[in-house]
Every structure is written in structure tokens, then in C-alpha cells.
Design a protein around this motif. Structure first.
Motif, mmCIF file in Angstrom:
data_model
loop_
_atom_site.group_PDB
_atom_site.id
_atom_site.type_symbol
_atom_site.label_atom_id
_atom_site.label_comp_id
_atom_site.label_asym_id
_atom_site.label_seq_id
_atom_site.Cartn_x
_atom_site.Cartn_y
_atom_site.Cartn_z
ATOM 1 N N ILE A 1 82.392 14.189 38.044
ATOM 2 C CA ILE A 1 83.804 14.476 37.831
ATOM 3 C C ILE A 1 84.009 14.978 36.407
ATOM 4 O O ILE A 1 84.735 15.956 36.171
ATOM 5 N N PHE B 96 86.686 12.669 43.107
ATOM 6 C CA PHE B 96 85.268 12.719 43.457
ATOM 7 C C PHE B 96 85.077 13.055 44.932
ATOM 8 O O PHE B 96 84.260 13.889 45.288
ATOM 9 N N GLY C 253 80.984 5.542 47.537
ATOM 10 C CA GLY C 253 80.816 6.035 46.181
ATOM 11 C C GLY C 253 82.043 5.775 45.359
ATOM 12 O O GLY C 253 82.871 4.940 45.702
ATOM 13 N N LEU C 254 82.158 6.515 44.272
ATOM 14 C CA LEU C 254 83.272 6.362 43.352
ATOM 15 C C LEU C 254 84.580 6.562 44.117
ATOM 16 O O LEU C 254 84.801 7.602 44.725
ATOM 17 N N ASP D 71 78.350 9.847 40.077
ATOM 18 C CA ASP D 71 79.644 10.249 40.630
ATOM 19 C C ASP D 71 80.637 10.488 39.501
ATOM 20 O O ASP D 71 81.352 11.490 39.464
ATOM 21 N N GLN D 72 80.656 9.549 38.560
ATOM 22 C CA GLN D 72 81.598 9.662 37.446
ATOM 23 C C GLN D 72 81.257 10.858 36.570
ATOM 24 O O GLN D 72 82.137 11.616 36.164
ATOM 25 N N PRO E 282 78.435 3.729 40.092
ATOM 26 C CA PRO E 282 78.313 5.124 40.525
ATOM 27 C C PRO E 282 78.314 6.065 39.330
ATOM 28 O O PRO E 282 79.223 6.869 39.164
ATOM 29 N N ARG F 236 75.196 1.387 49.790
ATOM 30 C CA ARG F 236 75.055 1.307 48.340
ATOM 31 C C ARG F 236 75.142 -0.138 47.885
ATOM 32 O O ARG F 236 75.749 -0.966 48.557
ATOM 33 N N SER G 219 77.832 10.286 50.889
ATOM 34 C CA SER G 219 77.947 9.810 49.511
ATOM 35 C C SER G 219 77.221 10.781 48.618
ATOM 36 O O SER G 219 76.438 11.591 49.079
ATOM 37 N N GLY G 220 77.493 10.680 47.327
ATOM 38 C CA GLY G 220 76.823 11.562 46.387
ATOM 39 C C GLY G 220 75.393 11.113 46.179
ATOM 40 O O GLY G 220 75.045 9.959 46.446
ATOM 41 N N THR H 157 87.595 7.617 44.008
ATOM 42 C CA THR H 157 88.709 8.427 43.541
ATOM 43 C C THR H 157 88.772 9.679 44.410
ATOM 44 O O THR H 157 87.762 10.141 44.903
#
Lengths: 322, 441, 287
Positions: free
Chosen positions: B428, C128, C122-123, B424-425, B421, B361, A7-8, C125
Motif C-alpha cells: 500500500i 489493500f 490479509g491486511l 501487505d502494508q 502482514p 495465515r 491473499s497477498g 483495509t
């Protein structure tokens, strides 16, 4: 061993959650609730319970049968809406009106917009204003405080201090009584002391910031102070204005509702001042003796605009070296 | 106590390996040395399959301006130059060396003597740092020789040394400051010489009182070097925040620190500069913290570049059975490993082992507009808003709202009660805005 | 009373007249003369505003056609060639016949064929996930399975298959607008010829890694062995960077390449199941 998770960053998460915030607000509401139970007795308890339970039920029904999404009634937000709605009504209000108010608050005020976080207006206030307009007589007949009473019907009723101010200033209760809560009024708004205690708890727990309550109350104080200085005989002094009516309740609990208030500090100050000024305008020159709910709802509508106009200060924006 | 002003968070420190002295890890059987361990253009290999190399020998040359040389960290035979899975799972070129008995390249001083005298000119120092492939050891891995040259028309007033280690869990810089302080001080004076600055300030967070005391005592003997304790706050180790905290100057948006007369180096870099200039030793090893709540023995290891991460974890007591995630770097900014065989690189400051439940998470909920992300953002941005418009692919608007100022510290996502997140967004958004800017030329 | 009525009628009426006169002159001054054919062309268009033509919307597309005065380089994927004929009529031009196209997912790395080696959080998409890591199976070219393409489809022509975690294109609904091609960060989806009787043959893999490495992450990866290349008599197959590609203009759908592929990376769609059954029988007897 299970598969490695990818994960990030960040890989840590603060010990915070929506639920924690909401229950923090509920804890801070305890003193004011106890004061209302003390002065209005059984009636207050029943009204509060009715509001909370009906809010929960309506949220459950809507999430289950209309949205068909996850059920999140225990995140605490519906309970807060219920308690705050009860805080805004007299203790002898017929229970079916409380249920209708809860339905409007949850159904129209919150779920139509997509649930928690999406509503532009404070749900409890939407419910309250709906009731005020629909049932004006019942909503403005306040029982006189009588410690630990168990009587619900046929209580002795009396006007609020704000109403007194407009027709018989000599029967206004003493400031000390008003500060502690010994006066007629809606359930939760009577005791400035209990509300301030709750506010301090929320400030310490960092649920709210000082900006909105302080700017709200200060602007009411300054504005009514100016009016009072111009003509002390016809107007009440500023201290009276900030400890009566819904100012404390509004400034500490209603206006600071995260969902419906601005996010940047500067915006919060503007929002608070706007609420304060509108409240005083409605109180002094409007048809209603009280204007906190209307003022906050009107300012709620301005929040997107305020958010757009007042961004937080960026790092490296203005360069001041030395 | 000094600190930066806008935003910041204070995650639990969890510095489990704080008291563990640095141990030297045995050599790996096979060393995998990636060609891109630094920011900028990957290095070009100068050895080929079958060559035997000595420890410290140049094996890949950084030919572009922003690039760095790479030296063999072991003695052995090059078995292949091939694509190898890096931290993110993508394949990158690397030189793979079968390890034999350690034999150092000639001219490298491997003794423990501390050489304090340095009479080289600034240009010679920069040349030496360039030649020995020194990069920023804090994690950004920016080639150090570039940072040691002051661009024409600019003047450096301060050299700021980053001993903050604001990331939770990590203790490698802390141990370095305790065990290699003397060498580090010499390194700092060499860096000052190269930059022609009179004043150097070492910023250390207040959770390392022993390091502050130790360095203060040593600093008495070095002219112009002082130690400044800082309030514990993440992300104080970020360049711009550190400058703000130490000398109260604000680097303008989109500019480099030299704009306000500052140059920031990590403590590990100072040590590497010392070793390169005084001992002729290239950057072939580094201190790595290996830690985790369920790890038997959280430790700090002196590791050769190219050692697989798994070997470090084994040395620290082995992989716990409930491992959920392994992170390369700190818990706030590190990258989750795809493969435990991926090698330690110049920028690896830690390997953190998370258990199953720690790596989970929080479930995502609606944004409740609590504004916590705004209040913690050290750059004064609105993460919730950037996340929203990035999700809706409104990238022009992202740019207008200064998304490129974001340094991905992760504070916003860390505090978000709704578990959104955000970073994360925003990533992008940054990616697409970056693309847009490049296309514009 | 009458006076009040009179005055209000006069003043409001006067104001109205004044406004009308001003508006008339303004309209004259800023008049935009538009080719009436733009509206006619736009009427024929599907009004989906999908962007498949490369223009911002159907109106822009119509403007483009009228402006250039020819149909060269203009194509509306959802409308197809029938609609282009209609437009040609409006414009007084000849429309050339174009083959119908369809989107094709060139990855077969399902959960079963390319088992996940990591777990993603996570997100959700693809954009990402692509920026973060190589993918659960370790294949840096394969489908990430987060469904950005499905989200981008404005014709409901795609869905994610839960068993395989791969997107599926519904033949009847796909209009080949190309939105999914743009949405996929790995360019897995390609617009190909729909083929006679909807029959298609394509290499369902875009992995450019060496055979061995590709095989490690996915059982059905193209390993670039060139067996299909030797089998093909029509020079329709190219092998470049360890990856075979079938040119749909040259392919005659003879199916010779399909059985020779050692990893089953070449896929055939909508063919009679005769050969398939045979192959399956072979497999079952082997097992």
C-alpha cells in the motif's frame, strides 16, 4: 470444497511465532535457574514460583478486566518477566514484596503501554528498580549460598562480592567460585557460567544476536580495565567486574530483550556500549554498588533515538564495484 | 560458495516435482490468450471475431517500445475478443479461440534438430526476438528485446543467466536445464552475440547438483560460458541479488542492472530466444510446474499459453478436496488465483495447490521488535517501520525510508513471528508513493 | 546572608529585565499583523478539522475566507448553511442558501445479494484488498467491506452492518464532509442532496460492466437496461457505460423509476412505506 482463499504473497510462513521465541528464552534460563535452586535452596524455588504465578495472574486480570481484550498470558512473555524478576532479588525476600514487584513489572512496566511489544522499558527491570528503591534493606540483604538448603527464614546473610570490593577486598570469593556461582547475590546473577550457557543456546537458536551482549561486556571490560591500569591498588581488575553482579544477567537477558533494544546491528552495538559505560560509571562513582539495572533502563529510553539514527546498511547505497 | 550478502531466508524447498520429466499437455478446448501478458503496454489485437488462426500466427501486436507481440498458441477460430477475469479477478481484454486440430504457421521449424550456427547481426537478433514476442520467463515478464539492446553510452560486461530458481516448490527451470540444456546453450551464445559480451555466467543454486554438472559439461564447448554454483538462499533469483552474488557488483538504488555492466536473463528466456532465432518459433508455450502437498502427481508440463489452470491441475491428479488456495507462481511471490479458469500466461512458472491449513495465515499479534524482518530484508530496509508508517499514511516518510527499493520478495512477512502482514502494508505504501512520484511528474 | 539575597535578587532580576528587553525588540521586529476577522470566523467554525472544505483545518479555512473577501466556493459541510450565515455576518456579506448534503453508499452488494466466491485474508483495509483482487463477489466495482470509510469518519456517522457487510450512514450524524468519499478506493460513496424530508432516490450501483457480467457477481447490480430512463419525465437519469445515474438536482422524487428497475438497483430512502409494502406483498405471493 470451501471457498478459495485470496491473499497477498508470500504464501509461506516460517515456522516461527512469538510463543516459540519466548519459550526458547525460557529454556535457555533453565541452567541459571537450577544453579540458583542449588545454592539458595527452597527459598529460591518459592520466590521464583511466586514471581511467575503473580505475573501471570496480574497479566490475566488486566487483560480480562481492564483492557477487555484477548488473553495472551500463555505466550510466555509474562513467565519470562516473572523468572527474570525473581532472578533479580535475594532468595529471602518477603513474598509480598515479590508480589508487589510483579504487579509493578506487569502493570506499570508492560500493560500500561499496551502489552507485549509496546513497552519502552524492560518490565522485569522496572519491577526490580521499584523494589530496590522501595525496600532498600530487604533488597540488598543477600543470603550466603548454602547448597540445597531448605531453610527460608534466618538464613546466614552476607554481602555480595561487589560490596566486598568497596570495604574489604580481602574477603572476595575466588574467581572460580564467582564464575560457577558460589557467592552471595540475587538469585539468577550469581553464576556467570550458567548464564553464558543460556546465552549460547539463544545465539544458536537465533533468538538474540551477539551484538548487545558482546558490546556490553566488552565495554565494561575495557572501561574498568583502563581505570584499573591507572590505579591498580584502589580498583578491582576488569575480570572481577564482568563476572560479578548483574553484568552477565543484564547483558545476556535484560539488555537483549527484543522489545526494548534497538533493531539495527549498528544501533545494537551503540546500545551495548552505552549500557556498559553507564554500568561502570554507576558502579565506580555512584551511590549504589551495582548499576546494571539503571544503565539498561536509561539506555532503553534512548532506543527510539538510536533506531532513528542508525539505520541498517541498504543494498545499493554505496557503490563499490570491481 | 558465492551468494549475496545482505538478508535472505531459506524456506523449505518442497521441490516435489524435481524428478518428473517435462510432459506435453494436450491442447485445451478453448484457449484464452490475454493481451497483457508482459510488463508494459498491452498488445493491440490484429485479428477479429470469426477469423481462423494457425498456431504461431501473430494475433496481437505490441506497438509501444515496452510491449510484446502475442501469437496464437493454437489453431482455431477466434470466438470473441472480450474482457476475461485475470489472476487478480479484474477483467482484462483477451482473445478467445476455439481450438481445432493443430496446424503450425509456415516457416516454423517444429523438428527436434538443434541448429547451433547463428550468423545474424545483433540488430537482426533483437528484431527476431521482438517479432516473436519473447518476454522474461522468470515471472517479471519484461520484454526481452528491450533487455537485449544496450543503451547508448553503456557497455555490458557480463550476461548473467538466472538458473537459480530460488522459489520453493517450483522446478520448471530445473527441468529445462536438464532436458533442454543444449538448446539453452545455443540461446545463451545468441544472447551474448546480441549484447556483444564475451562472458556469460550461469548461476545455479546448489540444490540442483545434476543441473550444475550437466551444464558444466556442456559449457566446455561454448567459449566464455561458465557455471557458478550458488548457496541456497531466497531471493537469489532477484536481478540485483543475483548480480551481487555472481560478480559482486551492487546495482545502485533505483537503477537498472546495465548501470553496472550486467544483463540478466532467465534460463527459460534463453531457450525461448533460441527457438525464436533458430527455429522461427514464437513464444506460445512454456513449462509450468504443478505441485502441492496433497496433489496426486506433482508434475512439470509443457503447456500452450491460454490453457486454463484447472486443466493443469486435473492432469496432475485433480483438485484435492481440501484445497484452500491456488497460487499462480512461486509460494513467496506468486498471486493467489480468484478463478481456476484463469489462463496460463507467458509469465506463469507454476501452479501451486495449498491445502486448507496451509493457506491459513498465522494470527496477527503486536510487533515484538525482534528485528528479524530487518535481518532478512535483502535490500537492507526496515519492513516493520515501513509497514507502520504506511499504515499511518505517512507516505512522504515512506519515500524517505526508501520504500521503493522494496521488490516485494516477502522475506519479512515470511519470518515475522507475530504474523504481521508486513508486505501487505508495504505494498500500500509503495502504491501511494508511486502515485505521489507520478503526480510530481 | 543579606548580601547573598541581595546579589541573587539583583542578578536574577537583571537577567530577567535583559531578557524582557531583548524579547520586546524581537517581538517588534517579527510582528505578524493578522486580520482580526480570522479569529472571529474561526470561532464560528465547528473546530472539527475534518477537511471537508478542502482546507487543512478550520483555521486555514477561516484564513481563506478572509483573504478572498467573499464566500464564493467556500462551504463548511459540518457547519451547514446556518453557520455560513453567521460567517457572512462577520464578513459583512450575503450568504447564499445551500441545500444540505449527505453521503450515500452506492452499493447494495450485500453478502446475500452478491455471495462471496473467494475468501480474503490479509491486511484488513479496502485499499489493500482493492490492490489485490476484484472482491469476494467478483464485482470489481463493489464494496470490499473492510470499512476504510468507517475508519475515516470523524463524526461517528458510519458503521459496518455485520449482516450485509456494507457500510451504513447514520443520517443525523453525517455532515457530508467527504472524508469517506476520499477513503473509498472504489469511489462508491457519493455526496448527494439530502432531499426534501430527507427523501432520496439513487442508483445503488456503480458497476460499469455489461449487464450479464454484472448480474453474475451481484443480483442487485444495475445492468444498464435503460428502463428507468424511459420512465423518467424529468431527464434526471443518464445511462452511460451500462450504468444509470440519477441527477439529484433534476430528480423530483416521483418514484416512478423505482418499481421498473428489474434488479432493484434503484433505492428510495425515507419514503412512506406504502408502495414498498405492496411490492413486498407481490413478492411474497410470488414465492
Amino acid at each position: 470444497m470451501s471457498l478459495l482463499t485470496v491473499s497477498g504473497s508470500p504464501h509461506f510462513h516460517a515456522d516461527s511465532s512469538v510463543r516459540k521465541i519466548m519459550y526458547g528464552v525460557l529454556i535457555s534460563l533453565i541452567p541459571a535457574t537450577l544453579v540458583s535452586f542449588y545454592y539458595f535452596g527452597l527459598g529460591a524455588i518459592i520466590v521464583t514460583l511466586t514471581a511467575v504465578v503473580s505475573c501471570l495472574i496480574f497479566e490475566f486480570l488486566i487483560q480480562k478486566y481492564m483492557i477487555k481484550g484477548p488473553i495472551t498470558i500463555w505466550d510466555g512473555s509474562a513467565i519470562i518477566t516473572g523468572v527474570l524478576l525473581a532472578f533479580n532479588v535475594p532468595s529471602n525476600l518477603p513474598l509480598w514484596m515479590v508480589v508487589v514487584g510483579s504487579f509493578v513489572a506487569i502493570g506499570m512496566g508492560k500493560m500500561t503501554f499496551g502489552g507485549l511489544g509496546k513497552n519502552p522499558f524492560n518490565p522485569a527491570l522496572v519491577g526490580r528498580v521499584f523494589m530496590l528503591i522501595s525496600f532498600p534493606v530487604e533488597m540488598t540483604t543477600w543470603p550466603k549460598p548454602e547448597p540445597l538448603t531448605t531453610q527460608i527464614a534466618d538464613v546466614v546473610t552476607g554481602p555480595t562480592a561487589l560490596a566486598f570490593a568497596s570495604f574489604s577486598p580481602e574477603s572476595i570469593p575466588s574467581y572460580q567460585d564467582m564464575f560457577i556461582g558460589n557467592m552471595a547475590g540475587s538469585l539468577g546473577e550469581i553464576s556467570a557460567l550458567a548464564l553464558i550457557l543460556g546465552g549460547i543456546y539463544m545465539l544458536v537458536k537465533r533468538i538474540i544476536t551477539w551484538h548487545i551482549p558482546v558490546s556490553f561486556i566488552a565495554s565494561v571490560f575495557v572501561f574498568t580495565g583502563i581505570v584499573w591500569l591507572v590505579d591498580p591498588s584502589a580498583n578491582m581488575d576488569p575480570v572481577f567486574h564482568i563476572i560479578t553482579g548483574g553484568i552477565m544477567l543484564g547483558a545476556i537477558y535484560m539488555a537483549t530483550d527484543m522489545v526494548t533494544s534497538p533493531m539495527a546491528p549498528k544501533g545494537m552495538l551503540i546500545f551495548g556500549v552505552g549500557c556498559g559505560v553507564l554500568t561502570v560509571v554507576i558502579r565506580l562513582w555512584g551511590a549504589y554498588p551495582e548499576g546494571v539495572s539503571f544503565a539498561i533502563l536509561i539506555m532503553n529510553a534512548f532506543v527510539p533515538l538510536i533506531d532513528r539514527g542508525f539505520k541498517p546498511k541498504r543494498f545499493g547505497e554505496e557503490v563499490k564495484n570491481g | 560458495m558465492k551468494t549475496f550478502r545482505i538478508g535472505g531466508v531459506h524456506p523449505p524447498e518442497n521441490k516435489l516435482s524435481e524428478k518428473q520429466a517435462i510432459e506435453v499437455l494436450p491442447l485445451p478446448e478453448v484457449a484464452t490468450i490475454p493481451l497483457s501478458q508482459h510488463l508494459g503496454v498491452p498488445a493491440v489485437p490484429v485479428v477479429k471475431k470469426g477469423d481462423s488462426v494457425k498456431t504461431g500466427q501473430l494475433i496481437a501486436k505490441g506497438e509501444a517500445f515496452i510491449s510484446a507481440n502475442i501469437h496464437s498458441s493454437v489453431t482455431g477460430t477466434v470466438t470473441k475478443i472480450d474482457d476475461v477475469v485475470d489472476t487478480s479477478g479484474y477483467r482484462k481484454k483477451a482473445i478467445i479461440i476455439k481450438v481445432e486440430e493443430d496446424q503450425w504457421e509456415e516457416g516454423i521449424d517444429t523438428s527436434d534438430n538443434i541448429i547451433k550456427e547463428c550468423n545474424l547481426s545483433p540488430e537482426e537478433i533483437v528484431e527476431k526476438v521482438n517479432e516473436k514476442g519473447i518476454v522474461g520467463m522468470g515471472g517479471a515478464t519484461f520484454p526481452s528485446h528491450v533487455k537485449l539492446q544496450v543503451p547508448k553510452g553503456k557497455k555490458a560486461d557480463f550476461l548473467l543467466i538466472n538458473g537459480v530458481e530460488c522459489e520453493p516448490c517450483l522446478t520448471s527451470d530445473h527441468r529445462l536445464m536438464l532436458e533442454k540444456a543444449e538448446q539453452m546453450m545455443v540461446g545463451i551464445s545468441i544472447q551474448m552475440r546480441a549484447l556483444r559480451v564475451e562472458e556469460a555466467i550461469i548461476g545455479i543454486e546448489n540444490n540442483k547438483p545434476d543441473a550444475i554438472k550437466h551444464l558444466r559439461k556442456l559449457a566446455e564447448n561454448y567459449k566464455g560460458v561458465s557455471v557458478e554454483p550458488l548457496k541456497i538462499k531466497y531471493p537469489q533469483g532477484a536481478e540485483k541479488q543475483l548480480i551481487k552474488a555472481l560478480v559482486n557488483r551492487e546495482v545502485p538504488s533505483g537503477k537498472l542492472p546495465i548501470e553496472v555492466g550486467c544483463v540478466v536473463h532467465n534460463v527459460g528466456t534463453s531457450l525461448a530466444v533460441y527457438e525464436a532465432v533458430q527455429k522461427n518459433k514464437p513464444l506460445i508455450d512454456r513449462v509450468v510446474t504443478v505441485t502441492g502437498k496433497d496433489l496426486k502427481k506433482p508434475s512439470n508440463f509443457m503447456v500452450r499459453i491460454g490453457t486454463p489452470a484447472l486443466q493443469l491441475i486435473d492432469a496432475a491428479g485433480g483438485l484435492p478436496p481440501n484445497t484452500g488456495k491456488v497460487v499462480n507462481g512461486g509460494p513467496m511471490m506468486g498471486k493467489a488465483l480468484n478463478d481456476l479458469e484463469s489462463p496460463i500466461a507467458k509469465g506463469t512458472s507454476g501452479i501451486i495447490v495449498f491445502s486448507d491449513d496451509e493457506s491459513e495465515r498465522v494470527p496477527m499479534q503486536n510487533c515484538i521488535r525482534c528485528a528479524k524482518c530487518i535481518s532478512v530484508c535483502p535490500m537492507g530496509l526496515e519492513p516493520f517501520f515501513l509497514g507502520l508508517i504506511s499504515d499511518k499514511q505517512r507516505y512522504e516518510e515512506c519515500e524517505g525510508n526508501h520504500i521503493m527499493d522494496c521488490m516485494e520478495c516477502g522475506s519479512c512477512q515470511y519470518v515475522c513471528p507475530s504474523g504481521r502482514p508486513l508486505l501487505d502494508q508495504v505494498r500500500i505504501g509503495k502504491l501511494n508513493v508511486g502515485k505521489m512520484i507520478r503526480e510530481r511528474g | 546572608m543579606n548580601e547573598v539575597v541581595l546579589y541573587s535578587v539583583l542578578s536574577i532580576g537583571g537577567l530577567g529585565t535583559l531578557a524582557a528587553i531583548i524579547l520586546y525588540f524581537v517581538a517588534q521586529r517579527f510582528k505578524v499583523i493578522e486580520d482580526p476577522r480570522i479569529d472571529l470566523v474561526e470561532e464560528k467554525l465547528p473546530a472539527a478539522n475534518c477537511g471537508g472544505c478542502g482546507y487543512a483545518g478550520c483555521r486555514n479555512f477561516a484564513e481563506g475566507i478572509v483573504k478572498s473577501g467573499s464566500l464564493d466556493g467556500f462551504s463548511c459541510p459540518p457547519g451547514g448553511s446556518d453557520m455560513m450565515k453567521d460567517i457572512a455576518e462577520v464578513m459583512g456579506l450575503e450568504a447564499e442558501e445551500k441545500d444540505p448534503m449527505i453521503a450515500v453508499v452506492r452499493c447494495s452488494g450485500s453478502k446475500q445479494e452478491a455471495p462471496p466466491k473467494t475468501r480474503f485474508q490479509g491486511l484488513n483495509t479496502c485499499a489493500f484488498a482493492h490492490s489485490l483482487y476484484a472482491g469476494q463477489s467478483g464485482c470489481p466495482y463493489g464494496c470490499l467491506g473492510e470499512g476504510d470509510c468507517v475508519v475515516s469518519c470523524s463524526f461517528d456517522a458510519m458503521y459496518m452492518d455485520e449482516n450485509t457487510n456494507l457500510p451504513v450512514i447514520i443520517d443525523d450524524k453525517c455532515v457530508a464532509c467527504g472524508a469517506c468519499v476520499k477513503a473509498c478506493p472504489r469511489s462508491i460513496i457519493e455526496i448527494r442532496k439530502k432531499g426534501k424530508k430527507d427523501r432520496r432516490i439513487f442508483v445503488s450501483c456503480i458497476n460499469k460492466e455489461k449487464g450479464g457480467i454484472a448480474k453474475k457477481s451481484c443480483k442487485v447490480a444495475c445492468i444498464g437496461c435503460s428502463k428507468c430512463l424511459k420512465e423518467c419525465k424529468f431527464e434526471a437519469i443518464v445511462v452511460e457505460n451500462n450504468l444509470a445515474y440519477i441527477d439529484f438536482d433534476k430528480c423530483t422524487l416521483c418514484r416512478k423509476c423505482v418499481p421498473v428497475c428489474p434488479t432493484n438497483a434503484i433505492q428510495e430512502v425515507n419514503f412512506p412505506p406504502k408502495k414498498n409494502r405492496k411490492k413486498e406483498e407481490e413478492k411474497s405471493t410470488e414465492n
